[in-house]
Design a protein around this motif. Structure first.
Motif, PDB file in Angstrom:
ATOM      1  N   UNK A 104       0.889  -1.247  -0.089  1.00 19.20           N
ATOM      2  CA  UNK A 104       0.070   0.022   0.024  1.00 19.20           C
ATOM      3  C   UNK A 104       0.900   1.380  -0.112  1.00 19.20           C
ATOM      4  N   UNK A 105       2.140   1.047   0.243  1.00 19.33           N
ATOM      5  CA  UNK A 105       2.948   2.247   0.541  1.00 19.33           C
ATOM      6  C   UNK A 105       4.605   2.122   0.093  1.00 19.33           C
ATOM      7  N   UNK A 106       5.462   2.614   0.228  1.00 20.09           N
ATOM      8  CA  UNK A 106       6.878   2.254  -0.045  1.00 20.09           C
ATOM      9  C   UNK A 106       7.207   1.398   1.220  1.00 20.09           C
ATOM     10  N   UNK A 107       7.865   0.024   0.670  1.00 21.81           N
ATOM     11  CA  UNK A 107       8.143  -0.800   1.699  1.00 21.81           C
ATOM     12  C   UNK A 107       9.408  -0.587   2.398  1.00 21.81           C
ATOM     13  N   UNK A 108       9.166   0.081   3.390  1.00 18.60           N
ATOM     14  CA  UNK A 108      10.141   0.406   4.238  1.00 18.60           C
ATOM     15  C   UNK A 108       9.897   0.714   5.763  1.00 18.60           C
ATOM     16  N   UNK A 109      10.304  -0.019   6.624  1.00 24.71           N
ATOM     17  CA  UNK A 109       9.849   0.087   8.159  1.00 24.71           C
ATOM     18  C   UNK A 109      11.085   0.222   8.930  1.00 24.71           C
ATOM     19  N   UNK A 110      10.680   0.963  10.100  1.00 26.19           N
ATOM     20  CA  UNK A 110      11.496   1.006  11.062  1.00 26.19           C
ATOM     21  C   UNK A 110      11.073   0.160  12.201  1.00 26.19           C
ATOM     22  N   UNK A 111      11.681  -0.186  13.408  1.00 27.93           N
ATOM     23  CA  UNK A 111      11.402  -0.955  14.376  1.00 27.93           C
ATOM     24  C   UNK A 111       9.963  -0.865  14.995  1.00 27.93           C
ATOM     25  N   UNK A 112       9.080  -1.770  14.928  1.00 30.18           N
ATOM     26  CA  UNK A 112       7.636  -1.439  15.655  1.00 30.18           C
ATOM     27  C   UNK A 112       6.671  -1.137  14.689  1.00 30.18           C
ATOM     28  N   UNK A 113       7.412  -0.558  13.399  1.00 31.34           N
ATOM     29  CA  UNK A 113       6.259  -0.169  12.394  1.00 31.34           C
ATOM     30  C   UNK A 113       5.333  -1.251  11.630  1.00 31.34           C
ATOM     31  N   UNK A 114       4.303  -0.876  10.862  1.00 26.46           N
ATOM     32  CA  UNK A 114       3.572  -1.908  10.205  1.00 26.46           C
ATOM     33  C   UNK A 114       3.449  -1.334   8.799  1.00 26.46           C
ATOM     34  N   UNK A 115       3.316  -2.278   7.866  1.00 29.75           N
ATOM     35  CA  UNK A 115       3.282  -2.239   6.226  1.00 29.75           C
ATOM     36  C   UNK A 115       2.137  -3.086   5.813  1.00 29.75           C
ATOM     37  N   UNK A 116       1.268  -2.744   5.304  1.00 34.28           N
ATOM     38  CA  UNK A 116       0.001  -3.285   4.705  1.00 34.28           C
ATOM     39  C   UNK A 116       0.044  -3.661   3.201  1.00 34.28           C
ATOM     40  N   UNK A 117      -0.666  -4.676   2.768  1.00 35.92           N
ATOM     41  CA  UNK A 117      -0.673  -4.796   1.242  1.00 35.92           C
ATOM     42  C   UNK A 117      -1.586  -6.090   1.019  1.00 35.92           C
ATOM     43  N   UNK A 118      -1.498  -6.618  -0.361  1.00 29.60           N
ATOM     44  CA  UNK A 118      -2.370  -7.591  -0.597  1.00 29.60           C
ATOM     45  C   UNK A 118      -1.589  -8.607  -1.284  1.00 29.60           C
ATOM     46  N   UNK A 119      -2.005  -9.778  -1.257  1.00 28.20           N
ATOM     47  CA  UNK A 119      -1.513 -11.018  -2.208  1.00 28.20           C
ATOM     48  C   UNK A 119      -2.509 -11.352  -3.012  1.00 28.20           C
ATOM     49  N   UNK A 120      -2.311 -11.649  -4.393  1.00 25.58           N
ATOM     50  CA  UNK A 120      -3.312 -12.182  -5.156  1.00 25.58           C
ATOM     51  C   UNK A 120      -2.962 -13.191  -5.815  1.00 25.58           C
ATOM     52  N   UNK A 121      -3.661 -14.337  -5.737  1.00 25.24           N
ATOM     53  CA  UNK A 121      -3.316 -15.631  -6.617  1.00 25.24           C
ATOM     54  C   UNK A 121      -3.998 -15.178  -7.881  1.00 25.24           C
ATOM     55  N   UNK A 122      -3.380 -15.777  -8.993  1.00 22.09           N
ATOM     56  CA  UNK A 122      -3.706 -15.476 -10.319  1.00 22.09           C
ATOM     57  C   UNK A 122      -3.589 -16.937 -11.073  1.00 22.09           C
ATOM     58  N   UNK A 123      -4.737 -17.694 -11.213  1.00 27.16           N
ATOM     59  CA  UNK A 123      -4.622 -19.218 -11.583  1.00 27.16           C
ATOM     60  C   UNK A 123      -4.157 -18.915 -13.190  1.00 27.16           C
ATOM     61  N   UNK A 124      -3.515 -19.944 -13.442  1.00 22.43           N
ATOM     62  CA  UNK A 124      -2.980 -20.205 -14.952  1.00 22.43           C
ATOM     63  C   UNK A 124      -4.308 -20.930 -15.578  1.00 22.43           C
ATOM     64  N   UNK A 125      -4.533 -20.192 -16.882  1.00 22.93           N
ATOM     65  CA  UNK A 125      -5.587 -20.485 -17.661  1.00 22.93           C
ATOM     66  C   UNK A 125      -5.265 -22.160 -18.192  1.00 22.93           C
ATOM     67  N   UNK A 126      -4.109 -22.448 -18.425  1.00 23.34           N
ATOM     68  CA  UNK A 126      -3.650 -23.727 -19.017  1.00 23.34           C
ATOM     69  C   UNK A 126      -4.061 -24.775 -17.975  1.00 23.34           C
ATOM     70  N   UNK A 127      -4.141 -24.525 -16.656  1.00 28.71           N
ATOM     71  CA  UNK A 127      -4.428 -25.703 -15.612  1.00 28.71           C
ATOM     72  C   UNK A 127      -5.915 -25.346 -15.225  1.00 28.71           C
ATOM     73  N   UNK A 128      -7.237 -25.785 -15.561  1.00 30.56           N
ATOM     74  CA  UNK A 128      -8.512 -24.824 -15.480  1.00 30.56           C
ATOM     75  C   UNK A 128      -9.067 -25.006 -14.177  1.00 30.56           C
ATOM     76  N   UNK A 129      -8.762 -26.029 -13.380  1.00 29.67           N
ATOM     77  CA  UNK A 129      -9.494 -26.383 -12.169  1.00 29.67           C
ATOM     78  C   UNK A 129      -9.476 -25.297 -11.223  1.00 29.67           C
ATOM     79  N   UNK A 130     -10.323 -25.285 -10.251  1.00 26.17           N
ATOM     80  CA  UNK A 130     -10.233 -24.379  -8.978  1.00 26.17           C
ATOM     81  C   UNK A 130      -9.258 -25.027  -8.255  1.00 26.17           C
ATOM     82  N   UNK A 131      -8.762 -24.041  -7.458  1.00 33.26           N
ATOM     83  CA  UNK A 131      -7.613 -24.368  -6.222  1.00 33.26           C
ATOM     84  C   UNK A 131      -7.777 -23.758  -5.003  1.00 33.26           C
ATOM     85  N   UNK A 132      -7.435 -24.660  -4.161  1.00 32.17           N
ATOM     86  CA  UNK A 132      -7.155 -24.388  -2.730  1.00 32.17           C
ATOM     87  C   UNK A 132      -5.805 -24.063  -2.382  1.00 32.17           C
ATOM     88  N   UNK A 133      -5.573 -22.703  -1.950  1.00 32.58           N
ATOM     89  CA  UNK A 133      -4.139 -22.483  -1.520  1.00 32.58           C
ATOM     90  C   UNK A 133      -4.069 -22.338  -0.085  1.00 32.58           C
TER      91      UNK A 133
END
Length: 494
Positions: free
Chosen positions: A394-423
């Protein structure tokens, strides 16, 4: 399908590189000039070109494609080749190399601490390799141009400039009308980006009968807040030469160089674009004789291998790869398939050139730009066999001791392997650090759509009492029923 004869395709690829050498040699003596110029020809020694990073950086990309194949190419591969083969440390080149050596992955390597140069010219000057590997396939060309540009420009204007130029150069193999090429290029980048704004300034000035000198002043005024050596104004100078030159090769290149600023880049890019448009018949014979066929390198580490030494050899190397880049199954991802109908679009090499199937509208489309533009600046994708992982901060990935950094992880399924997946997600953090996120993700099947389906989860990284200059977190992702784990390196600076 669009069909090119081997003779014509080879001629246009060769003219691209000869034009690159001509324009670069014409403009190099004046690089960085801020005043209006009044040149009428070359200021260099006859019989040989001047060395130019605009061309020789692309020899490294050719090596990567030849070594690994076009399907393997991404920003991280190009980043590794950059470190191994490219010597300069100036401007954005130096920023991206120092970032990558600290473990910051592309495209964040072009974003982090790169405020001065992310909007500059280092990437749109090296797009010809992608256009020549994908003639009349602009969607393919711009995707690799993005992977390339993002290494040292992140998601800045320098990257949009590369996408714009690559689209025009690829389309120019089939489309010769300058206005149409500009509209194709504009259709590939955000409407509100600064590169698009500069291009439209020139197009409107030309249509309104404004002199080229006044048009140049309009560009300078509009880009004054960005400063010199930045992509929007210099792309504008290329477009100025293209339009105001009105098809005259010499006049076009001289106009672009006379605008000043990054003159080797503007001259070289316009020279290659017009080379593709007109082939060798469109390049003045006296200018061709003045430059010759040789490639002079300035940026390459040549001690560990051989690169093409002239434009003839470079053209031959590219042509040897076209059976791979133009093979049918490699192109099919570009086009929407309707059930029950055969897909007959694409490009092939045949006995004669036949462009009767050309529909210029097929070259338009902003889907890729919209997808990239929706990403947060500090982000990267980690590719794997059955899914790609998009990590966004969500912002520049720099931290000092005790600070917090937020963000998002997104899984993008490959179309060549078509089934739904549990990660299953597990973060391995430095001692004393914590990462909060969902531990399970379910991604639906992409079976019924050609777009990848995805699943996302937010995360929060909390630094412990000890923060190093470079802090690495490993995100381990496993998928039920799959033997291969995904290990994503997440870099946080102290």
């Amino acid at each position: 399908m669009l069909q090119f004869s081997e003779k014509e395709l080879r001629d246009r690829i060769y003219a691209c590189w000869i034009g690159k050498n001509i324009g670069g040699t014409l403009g190099t003596p004046y690089e960085g000039t801020r005043e209006l110029l009044d040149i009428d020809g070359f200021a260099s020694k006859a019989g040989e070109p001047l060395p130019n990073d605009d061309l020789d950086l692309q020899l490294v990309w050719l090596r990567a494609v030849n070594d690994l194949g076009p399907d393997a190419i991404n920003s991280k591969i190009l980043g590794e080749y950059w470190i191994s083969w490219i010597t300069p440390h100036w401007n954005e080149y130096g920023v991206c190399k120092s970032n990558m050596k600290d473990g910051i992955l592309p495209p964040m390597s072009g974003e982090y601490n790169n405020e001065l140069w992310r909007n500059s010219n280092g990437a749109w000057i090296r797009t010809e390799i992608w256009a020549c590997l994908y003639p009349a396939l602009p969607e393919k060309a711009i995707r690799l141009a993005f992977e390339d540009a993002s290494v040292d420009h992140g998601l800045g204007e320098g990257t949009w400039a590369a996408i714009f130029v690559a689209a025009m150069e690829s389309a120019a193999f089939a489309v010769r009308d300058a206005k149409l090429l500009l509209e194709i290029g504009l259709s590939k980048i955000p409407e509100d980006c600064r590169v698009a704004r500069s291009v439209r300034i020139v197009m409107k000035a030309y249509e309104d009968g404004v002199s080229w000198k006044d048009c140049r002043e309009m560009l300078l005024k509009d880009s004054a807040d960005l400063g010199w050596f930045q992509a929007p104004a210099n792309i504008g100078f290329v477009v100025l030469g293209l339009l105001y030159g009105e098809g005259d090769y010499k006049k076009s290149l001289i106009l672009a160089v006379n605008c000043g600023d990054d003159t080797d880049c503007t001259g070289a890019t316009l020279g290659s674009l017009m080379g593709i448009m007109g082939g060798m018949d469109g390049i003045p014979k006296d200018w061709m004789a003045y430059i010759g066929d040789e490639i002079k390198s300035i940026c390459l580490t040549n001690g560990h291998g051989r690169f093409p030494v002239n434009c003839t050899e470079l053209t031959r190397c590219i042509f040897n790869l076209l059976p791979v880049t133009l093979r049918r199954d490699h192109q099919k991802m570009l086009y929407s398939l309707t059930k029950g109908q055969e897909d007959t679009s694409g490009v092939c090499i045949g006995e004669k050139t036949d462009l009767s199937a050309l529909n210029v509208k097929d070259f338009y489309g902003r889907d890729f730009a919209n997808a990239i533009g929706s990403r947060k600046p500090y982000s990267f994708t980690w590719e794997s066999v059955y899914a790609d992982v998009l990590v966004e901060f969500d912002e520049k990935p720099v931290l000092k001791p005790g600070e917090a950094l937020s963000g998002t992880v997104t899984m993008l399924n490959r179309a060549q392997l078509p089934e739904q997946k549990h990660y299953r997600l597990r973060f391995l953090a430095p001692e004393g650090w914590q990462v909060e996120s969902a531990r399970n993700l379910w991604a639906p099947s992409p079976r019924y759509t050609r777009e990848q389906q995805h699943a996302s989860t937010p995360f929060v990284i909390r630094a412990g009492e000890t923060v190093e200059a470079v802090n690495r977190i490993i995100l381990e992702i496993t998928c039920a029923g799959r033997p291969t784990p995904i290990l994503v390196p997440i870099q946080v600076m102290g």
